[in-house]
Design an enzyme around this catalytic site. Structure first.
Site, short mmCIF file in Angstrom:
data_model
loop_
_atom_site.label_atom_id
_atom_site.label_comp_id
_atom_site.label_asym_id
_atom_site.label_seq_id
_atom_site.Cartn_x
_atom_site.Cartn_y
_atom_site.Cartn_z
N ASN A 9 0.88 -1.17 0.00
CA ASN A 9 0.00 0.00 0.00
C ASN A 9 0.92 1.22 0.00
O ASN A 9 1.50 1.56 1.02
CB ASN A 9 -0.89 -0.03 1.25
CG ASN A 9 -1.76 1.20 1.36
OD1 ASN A 9 -1.89 1.97 0.40
ND2 ASN A 9 -2.36 1.40 2.52
N LYS A 11 0.15 4.27 -0.36
CA LYS A 11 -0.50 5.47 0.22
C LYS A 11 -0.21 6.70 -0.65
O LYS A 11 -0.12 6.58 -1.87
CB LYS A 11 -0.05 5.67 1.67
CG LYS A 11 -0.22 4.41 2.50
CD LYS A 11 -0.07 4.66 3.98
CE LYS A 11 -0.08 3.34 4.72
NZ LYS A 11 -0.09 3.51 6.16
N HIS A 95 -9.45 0.84 4.73
CA HIS A 95 -8.18 1.05 5.44
C HIS A 95 -8.43 1.97 6.63
O HIS A 95 -9.26 2.89 6.54
CB HIS A 95 -7.14 1.66 4.49
CG HIS A 95 -5.76 1.66 5.07
ND1 HIS A 95 -5.36 2.60 5.99
CD2 HIS A 95 -4.71 0.83 4.89
CE1 HIS A 95 -4.10 2.34 6.35
NE2 HIS A 95 -3.69 1.26 5.69
N GLU A 97 -6.95 4.40 7.74
CA GLU A 97 -6.79 5.84 7.46
C GLU A 97 -8.04 6.41 6.79
O GLU A 97 -8.40 7.56 7.02
CB GLU A 97 -5.52 6.06 6.61
CG GLU A 97 -4.27 5.84 7.46
CD GLU A 97 -3.05 5.34 6.71
OE1 GLU A 97 -3.01 5.45 5.47
OE2 GLU A 97 -2.14 4.82 7.38
N GLU A 167 -5.43 -5.38 10.35
CA GLU A 167 -4.40 -4.36 10.56
C GLU A 167 -4.67 -3.63 11.87
O GLU A 167 -5.45 -2.66 11.90
CB GLU A 167 -4.43 -3.34 9.42
CG GLU A 167 -4.16 -3.94 8.07
CD GLU A 167 -3.61 -2.88 7.12
OE1 GLU A 167 -2.49 -3.08 6.65
OE2 GLU A 167 -4.27 -1.86 6.91
N GLY A 173 2.39 1.90 10.70
CA GLY A 173 3.30 3.03 10.55
C GLY A 173 3.97 3.44 11.85
O GLY A 173 4.58 4.50 11.94
N SER A 213 3.45 -2.57 10.21
CA SER A 213 4.91 -2.58 10.35
C SER A 213 5.54 -3.92 9.95
O SER A 213 6.48 -4.38 10.60
CB SER A 213 5.31 -2.18 11.77
OG SER A 213 4.84 -0.87 12.05
C1 PEP Z 1 -0.65 -0.10 5.84
O1 PEP Z 1 -0.48 0.89 5.16
O2 PEP Z 1 -1.69 -0.75 5.67
C2 PEP Z 1 0.40 -0.51 6.78
C3 PEP Z 1 0.24 -1.63 7.43
O3 PEP Z 1 1.47 0.32 6.91
P1 PEP Z 1 2.92 -0.04 7.61
O4 PEP Z 1 3.36 -1.34 7.00
O5 PEP Z 1 3.78 1.11 7.22
O6 PEP Z 1 2.67 -0.16 9.07
#
Ligand code: PEP
Length: 250
Positions: A9, A11, A95, A97, A167, A173, A213
């Site tokens: 992803n 973003k 997601h 976000e 997630e 992040g 992460s």
């Molecule tokens: C994500 O964007 O869904 C995500 C899990 O980001 P990260 O791997 O940076 O934590």
């Protein structure tokens, strides 16, 4: 069908040149037989990246969002037909976000999923709890509600076009990864919720990805769990040097 999946992803990162270069590099890779790769590319770069992902039948393109309506006067929005026309196979829906920053409700996500499936595209449905819910040990109830209200009104047939991504928001992040055991526990819980709703066969077929992460250093430990079928990767998907080792971590 249940598959091992490494999904990136991107973003709101990378420019056109960087996106095309990354799509090109990933698409040049020899992807292991039992693995599918999905790149969640920003809208403006989807078409250019599709010219590279098209060259490798194990690499697919995802949009990070879509509008729930067919077409019309929705300034700034992007429709599914538009996404289909630039080579998208998957849409990331829900997601955290989108849920937290843009206030997308379960009801809106359910509407988006319905439109995505009606167009013959596939869904990556994200769920996961914030830190205060985890600290109160209420993550199962929280995720069960997200599944029930956002996802579980589709048919068993349509579920075949859905990947679920667990997630935990506290791990996205932040550099804080869920432990392999925490991931496995929640994935088993989600698979069981799918079983209760759609039956055992459907629960065995659905791919459930972990996101939060994921890095080359922890991907193997996470993916080796029985109910973890891969990862939805943010930061570490932005560089070929970190994403390719994750693709090779199954
Ligand atoms: C994500 O964007 O869904 C995500 C899990 O980001 P990260 O791997 O940076 O934590």
């Amino acid at each position: 069908m249940r598959k091992n999946i490494a999904a990136g992803n991107w973003k709101m990162n990378l420019n056109l040149d960087q996106s095309v270069e990354l799509a090109h590099q990933v698409s040049k890779e020899q992807i292991p037989n039992d693995v599918e790769v999905i790149l969640g590319v920003p809208y403006p770069f989807l078409y250019s990246c599709s010219l590279h992902t098209n060259q490798n039948n194990k690499v697919h393109l995802a949009a990070q969002n879509c509008n729930e309506h067919e077409k019309g006067a929705f300034t700034g929005e992007v429709s599914l037909d538009q996404l289909i026309s630039v080579g998208v196979d998957y849409i990331i829906i829900g997601h955290s976000e989108r849920r937290t920053i843009y206030g997308e409700s379960d009801e809106l996500l359910a509407q988006k999923i319905k439109t995505v499936l009606s167009k013959g595209l596939k869904v990556i449905f994200c769920c996961g709890e914030p830190l205060n819910i985890r600290e109160g040990n209420k993550q199962e109830d929280f995720v069960a509600n997200q599944l029930k209200n956002g996802l579980f009104n589709i048919s068993a047939e349509n579920l075949k076009s859905v990947i679920i991504a667990y997630e935990p928001i506290w791990a996205i992040g932040t550099g804080k990864t869920a432990s392999p055991q925490q991931a496995q526990d929640m994935h088993a819980f989600i698979r069981n919720a799918v079983k209760n709703q759609y039956g055992e066969a459907a629960s065995k077929e659905v791919s459930i990805l972990y996101g939060g992460s994921v890095k080359p250093a922890n991907a193997k430990d996470l993916f080796s769990n029985a109910d973890v079928d891969g990862g939805l990767v943010g930061g570490a998907s932005l560089k070929v040097e970190s994403f390719v080792p994750i693709i090779n971590s199954f």
